[in-house]
Design an enzyme around this catalytic site. Structure first.
Site, PDB file in Angstrom:
ATOM      1  N   TRP A  75       0.900  -1.158   0.000  1.00 49.48           N
ATOM      2  CA  TRP A  75       0.000   0.000   0.000  1.00 49.48           C
ATOM      3  C   TRP A  75       0.927   1.194   0.000  1.00 49.48           C
ATOM      4  CZ3 TRP A  75      -1.137   4.360   2.888  1.00 49.48           C
ATOM      5  CH2 TRP A  75      -2.374   4.956   2.656  1.00 49.48           C
ATOM      6  N   ASN A 101       7.560  -2.880   5.603  1.00 50.73           N
ATOM      7  CA  ASN A 101       6.229  -2.331   5.872  1.00 50.73           C
ATOM      8  C   ASN A 101       6.431  -1.170   6.837  1.00 50.73           C
ATOM      9  OD1 ASN A 101       3.559  -1.843   6.627  1.00 50.73           O
ATOM     10  ND2 ASN A 101       3.523  -3.501   8.104  1.00 50.73           N
ATOM     11  N   GLY A 102       6.172   0.051   6.364  1.00 53.33           N
ATOM     12  CA  GLY A 102       6.353   1.210   7.240  1.00 53.33           C
ATOM     13  C   GLY A 102       6.859   2.405   6.464  1.00 53.33           C
ATOM     14  N   LYS A 492     -20.000   2.437   5.165  1.00 51.31           N
ATOM     15  CA  LYS A 492     -19.953   1.130   4.491  1.00 51.31           C
ATOM     16  C   LYS A 492     -20.221   1.302   3.007  1.00 51.31           C
ATOM     17  CE  LYS A 492     -18.296  -0.746   6.627  1.00 51.31           C
ATOM     18  NZ  LYS A 492     -17.825  -0.529   7.963  1.00 51.31           N
ATOM     19  N   HIS A 511     -31.258  21.551   8.851  1.00 48.95           N
ATOM     20  CA  HIS A 511     -30.244  22.610   8.927  1.00 48.95           C
ATOM     21  C   HIS A 511     -29.283  22.559   7.729  1.00 48.95           C
ATOM     22  CE1 HIS A 511     -31.677  23.607  12.897  1.00 48.95           C
ATOM     23  NE2 HIS A 511     -31.736  22.308  13.128  1.00 48.95           N
ATOM     24  N   LYS A 610      -6.589  -2.646   5.203  1.00 49.88           N
ATOM     25  CA  LYS A 610      -7.294  -3.079   6.401  1.00 49.88           C
ATOM     26  C   LYS A 610      -6.773  -2.391   7.665  1.00 49.88           C
ATOM     27  CE  LYS A 610     -10.253  -5.585   8.621  1.00 49.88           C
ATOM     28  NZ  LYS A 610     -11.649  -5.117   8.547  1.00 49.88           N
TER      29      LYS A 610
HETATM   30  O1  M6R Z   1      -8.316  -1.458  12.993  1.00 49.80           O
HETATM   31  P1  M6R Z   1      -9.072  -0.247  13.412  1.00 49.80           P
HETATM   32  O2  M6R Z   1     -10.397  -0.562  14.000  1.00 49.80           O
HETATM   33  O3  M6R Z   1      -8.275   0.663  14.298  1.00 49.80           O
HETATM   34  O4  M6R Z   1      -9.345   0.545  12.064  1.00 49.80           O
HETATM   35  C1  M6R Z   1      -9.965   1.791  12.056  1.00 49.80           C
HETATM   36  C2  M6R Z   1     -10.410   2.160  10.670  1.00 49.80           C
HETATM   37  O5  M6R Z   1      -9.333   2.223   9.801  1.00 49.80           O
HETATM   38  C3  M6R Z   1     -11.441   1.161  10.118  1.00 49.80           C
HETATM   39  O6  M6R Z   1     -12.535   1.037  10.966  1.00 49.80           O
HETATM   40  C4  M6R Z   1     -11.923   1.607   8.732  1.00 49.80           C
HETATM   41  O7  M6R Z   1     -12.666   2.785   8.838  1.00 49.80           O
HETATM   42  C5  M6R Z   1     -12.712   0.495   8.060  1.00 49.80           C
HETATM   43  N1  M6R Z   1     -12.327   0.395   6.677  1.00 49.80           N
HETATM   44  C6  M6R Z   1     -14.166   0.711   8.078  1.00 49.80           C
HETATM   45  O8  M6R Z   1     -14.879  -0.284   7.440  1.00 49.80           O
END
Ligand code: M6R
Length: 615
Positions: A75, A101-102, A492, A511, A610
Site C-alpha cells: 500500500w 512495511n512502514g 460502508k 439545517h 485493512k
Molecule cells: O483497525 P481499526 O479498528 O483501528 O481501524 C480503524 C479504521 O481504519 C477502520 O474502521 C476503517 O474505517 C474500516 N475500513 C471501516 O470499514
C-alpha cells in the site's frame, strides 16, 4: 500498511510466500513482489497490481525453486504504485534484498549522503534507501548483516517491519520491527515471517511476536537470536501457541469475506459473551476490567479514541455510558486528539477501540494519554496486537480474523463489549435499577438470535439494492443510539461501492442536507420503535414532501413507517439501547449488494487497506 512474508527452511518457499501474500492482501494491494534464493542467486519478480498479477509476472520468467524467500504486498506511501517502486528492493551490489512495511521518515537526507558516496537509486522509495544504507554500513564497518541492520536502524527515524537477506549468506534472514507488526512462525527446522500469523497457520501454531525495537537473526540450524535494536540486549524468545485455525481465514463458501463476516455476527457476538455474560445469574465478568472498576467509576470522564468504524462504535458507547453509568464521555478521532494538545488528567480513563490493534493514530493517541497520566483501556480484536500490548488493560472482542477491508463483525462485537462494560459500571455504581439491569442482560443475551433474524431479510435487501445501485448519492439518517448507525451505514456504502453517502442525525436534516433532497435522492432512515419514533416519522414526512425516496429500517410489525416509506428493511424488536446491534445488519447487507452489483472489489476496495499503520 503493507504485508510481508518470508520463509527459510526445507520446503519450496514460493507457494508459501504466494499464498501468504494472498492472505495479507487486506493490508495493501497496489503492487506485489517476491525474491527467492534459487541455490546460486536471487530470483526477483515484482509488479504493479495484485498477487495474481505477480503470479503472472513470475510465470513469464523467474525460476520458483528454492527454500529461502521473501515477499511483499504494498500500500504505497513513498512513490506511486508501479513496478519499480514495488518491493523487494535490491541494494546496489545486488547482494542484499529487502521488504519493508512502514515509513522511513528521514530517508531523503540519508539518500543524499548515499548518492554522494556513489549509490544509484532506481525507485522513489524510502525502502531502497534503507537497503543501501545497510549495504554501506556492512562494507564500511566490515560487519555481518545482522549488525549492519542494527546500526542502520539506529540511524533511521520512522516505522518498520523488515526482512532482509544476503545472497552471499543464504542461510539466514534478518528481521526487525518498530511500529509495524511482525510474527515469526517456528516450525521443525523452518521459520516463517509474516505481518500476522495467517500465512503460516497451516504449518505451525508456534509463533514469536517481535516487540517494538527488537530484531532477530533467523538462521537455519540455530535458535532465533533476538536482541534490542538500541541497547544490543539479548532477549529470550517467547514462543506463543496460536489459537487460530485455517477455516477462520478462508471464505467458507461465501463469495466474499465481507459477506461471510456479516453472516458470522450471531456466532461471534456469542463468542464475545462467552464466559463473560451470565444473564440468568445477573453477572457480567470481564477479566481485564474487574480490577480496574474503581478507575472507571471514579473517573472524571471517559475519553474514547478510535478511527473509522471503531469511532462509530465509540459514539454508540457515549450513549450507553452516559445513559446508564452517568459518566461523562467524549468520543474523539484519534488522528485529531493526538495533535490538538487535549486536556487529559490522571482522573480520566481513555478507551482505545481498534479492530486491528495497529492503527497508527490510535496508537499515538494512547501514547499521549499515557504520558499525561490517564489510565488507558483497549478494546481490540487482534490478539497480541500492538494496541492490546500498549494499553494498561483491556478486553478482546473475539470476533475472529476480519479479512474484508470494510469492518462488519468488528463493529458489532465492539459495541457488544462496550455495552457490557457500561452495564457493569452502571450496576456497580447503582445508576441503573436492578430490574433494568437484569432486563438488559437478558435482552443482550438474545441479540445473536435477533441478528440472525435480521439476516433473513437478505433477499429483500438485495432487491432494494437493485433499485438504487445507480444512485450517485445517498443520505443516511438516524437519531439517538441510531445516529452512529447512520454514520456507519454511510461509511460502508462509500468505502465499498464508491457511491457518495452522508450520515446525519435526522433532526439536523433541516439545517442543510434537506436541500439535497429531490426525487433522485435515496434516504436511508433508521426508524425503529424508540423514544424518537414520532420525530423520525415527521422527518420521513418532510423527505416525502420533497419527493425523496425512503428506505426505512423498521421494527418488525411496524405499520406507520411502512405506509410512508418506499421500501422497508425489518429488524426484530430490542430495547432502544441495544438497537445498533441489529439496525446495522440491513445497512451492511445493502452496501454489500450494491457494491457487488456495481462489480466493485468488495473485500479490497480501491485505495484502502485493512490496518492503517501510517498516519
Ligand atoms: O483497525 P481499526 O479498528 O483501528 O481501524 C480503524 C479504521 O481504519 C477502520 O474502521 C476503517 O474505517 C474500516 N475500513 C471501516 O470499514
Amino acid at each position: 500498511m503493507c504485508g510481508i512474508v518470508g520463509y527459510i527452511g526445507h520446503r519450496e518457499a514460493y507457494p508459501i510466500i504466494i499464498n501468504g501474500l494472498k492472505r495479507l492482501e487486506y493490508r495493501g494491494y497496489d503492487s506485489a513482489g517476491i525474491a527467492l534464493y534459487d541455490g546460486s542467486k536471487i530470483q526477483l519478480a515484482k509488479t504493479k497490481g495484485k498477487v495474481v498479477d505477480l503470479e503472472a509476472e513470475v510465470a513469464k520468467g523467474i525460476t520458483t525453486k528454492g527454500s529461502l524467500g521473501i515477499g511483499h504486498t504494498r500500500w504505497a506511501t513513498h512513490g506511486v504504485p508501479n513496478d519499480v517502486n514495488s518491493h523487494p528492493h535490491y541494494s546496489n551490489s545486488g547482494d542484499l534484498v529487502i521488504i519493508h512495511n512502514g515509513i522511513i521518515e528521514n530517508y531523503s537526507s540519508i539518500k543524499k549522503e548515499l548518492i554522494k558516496r556513489g549509490y544509484v537509486f532506481h525507485s522513489d522509495t524510502d525502502t531502497e534507501v534503507l537497503v543501501n544504507l545497510i549495504e554501506e554500513i556492512k562494507k564500511k564497518e566490515g560487519v555481518k548483516l545482522g549488525k549492519a541492520v542494527q546500526i542502520a536502524l539506529n540511524q533511521v527515524v520512522g516505522a518498520y517491519a523488515i526482512a532482509v537477506f544476503d545472497q552471499k549468506k543464504p542461510n539466514e534472514i534478518v528481521v526487525a520491527k518498530l511500529g509495524s507488526p511482525l510474527a515469526i512462525g517456528v516450525g521443525e527446522d523452518e521459520f516463517f515471517i509474516a505481518s500476522d500469523a495467517s500465512p503460516f497457520i497451516e504449518f505451525t501454531n508456534n509463533a514469536i511476536y517481535l516487540e517494538d525495537e527488537q530484531m532477530a537473526v533467523i538462521r537455519l540450524g540455530r535458535e532465533i537470536r533476538i536482541r534490542k535494536i538500541k541497547s544490543d540486549k539479548r532477549i529470550k524468545p517467547f514462543v506463543q501457541e496460536l489459537k487460530l485455525n485455517i477455516e477462520q481465514i478462508e471464505k467458507g463458501g461465501y463469495d466474499h469475506f465481507m459477506l461471510k463476516e456479516i453472516y458470522e455476527q450471531p456466532a461471534v457476538i456469542k463468542d464475545t459473551f462467552r464466559g463473560r455474560l451470565l444473564a440468568d445469574q445477573g453477572i457480567i465478568k470481564l477479566g481485564g476490567l474487574e480490577e480496574f472498576i474503581p478507575k472507571f467509576v471514579n473517573a472524571d470522564r471517559i475519553i474514547i479514541v478510535a478511527c473509522g468504524t471503531s469511532w462509530h462504535a465509540g459514539l454508540v458507547a457515549e450513549y450507553t455510558f452516559e445513559d446508564w453509568a452517568r459518566i461523562p464521555v467524549e468520543v474523539e478521532y484519534a488522528s485529531e486528539f493526538r495533535y490538538r494538545n487535549p486536556v487529559i488528567t490522571e482522573k480520566d480513563v481513555v478507551i482505545a477501540i481498534s479492530q486491528s490493534g495497529e492503527t497508527a493514530d490510535t496508537l499515538a493517541a494512547i501514547k499521549l494519554a499515557k504520558e499525561k497520566g490517564a489510565f488507558v483501556y483497549g478494546i481490540c480484536n487482534v490478539v497480541g496486537s500492538t494496541i492490546s500490548r500498549e494499553t494498561h488493560s483491556g478486553t478482546y472482542t473475539h470476533a475472529g480474523p476480519e479479512i474484508g477491508v470494510a469492518s462488519t463483525k468488528a463493529f458489532t462485537t465492539q459495541i457488544t463489549v462496550l455495552t457490557m462494560i457500561a452495564l457493569k459500571l452502571a450496576h456497580v455504581k447503582g445508576t441503573i435499577s436492578r430490574s433494568d439491569y437484569m432486563m438488559h442482560l437478558r435482552e443482550l443475551d438474545t441479540i445473536p438470535t435477533h441478528v440472525a433474524k435480521a439476516l433473513e431479510s437478505n433477499d429483500e435487501i438485495k432487491e432494494i439494492a437493485k433499485v438504487f445501485k445507480d444512485s450517485p448519492n445517498f443520505l443516511y439518517l438516524g437519531r439517538g443510539y441510531n445516529f452512529p448507525v447512520a454514520l456507519e451505514g454511510a461509511l460502508k456504502l462509500k468505502e465499498i461501492s464508491y457511491i457518495h453517502a452522508e450520515g446525519y442525525p435526522a433532526a439536523e436534516m433541516k439545517h442543510g442536507p434537506i436541500a439535497l433532497i429531490d426525487e433522485q435522492m435515496p434516504v436511508v432512515v433508521v426508524a425503529i420503535n424508540s423514544n424518537h419514533y414520532g420525530k423520525v416519522v415527521s422527518n420521513i414526512e418532510e423527505i416525502k414532501a420533497r419527493k425523496g425516496k425512503i428506505i426505512a429500517v423498521v421494527t418488525q410489525g411496524d405499520t406507520a413507517v411502512r405506509e410512508l416509506a418506499d421500501y422497508v428493511m425489518e429488524v426484530p424488536k430490542t430495547p432502544e439501547t441495544l438497537t445498533p446491534l441489529v439496525t446495522t445488519i440491513p445497512l451492511q447487507l445493502l452496501s454489500y449488494h450494491i457494491a457487488v452489483m456495481l462489480n466493485r472489489n468488495v473485500d479490497q476496495p480501491r485505495n484502502l487497506a485493512k490496518s492503517v499503520t501510517v498516519e
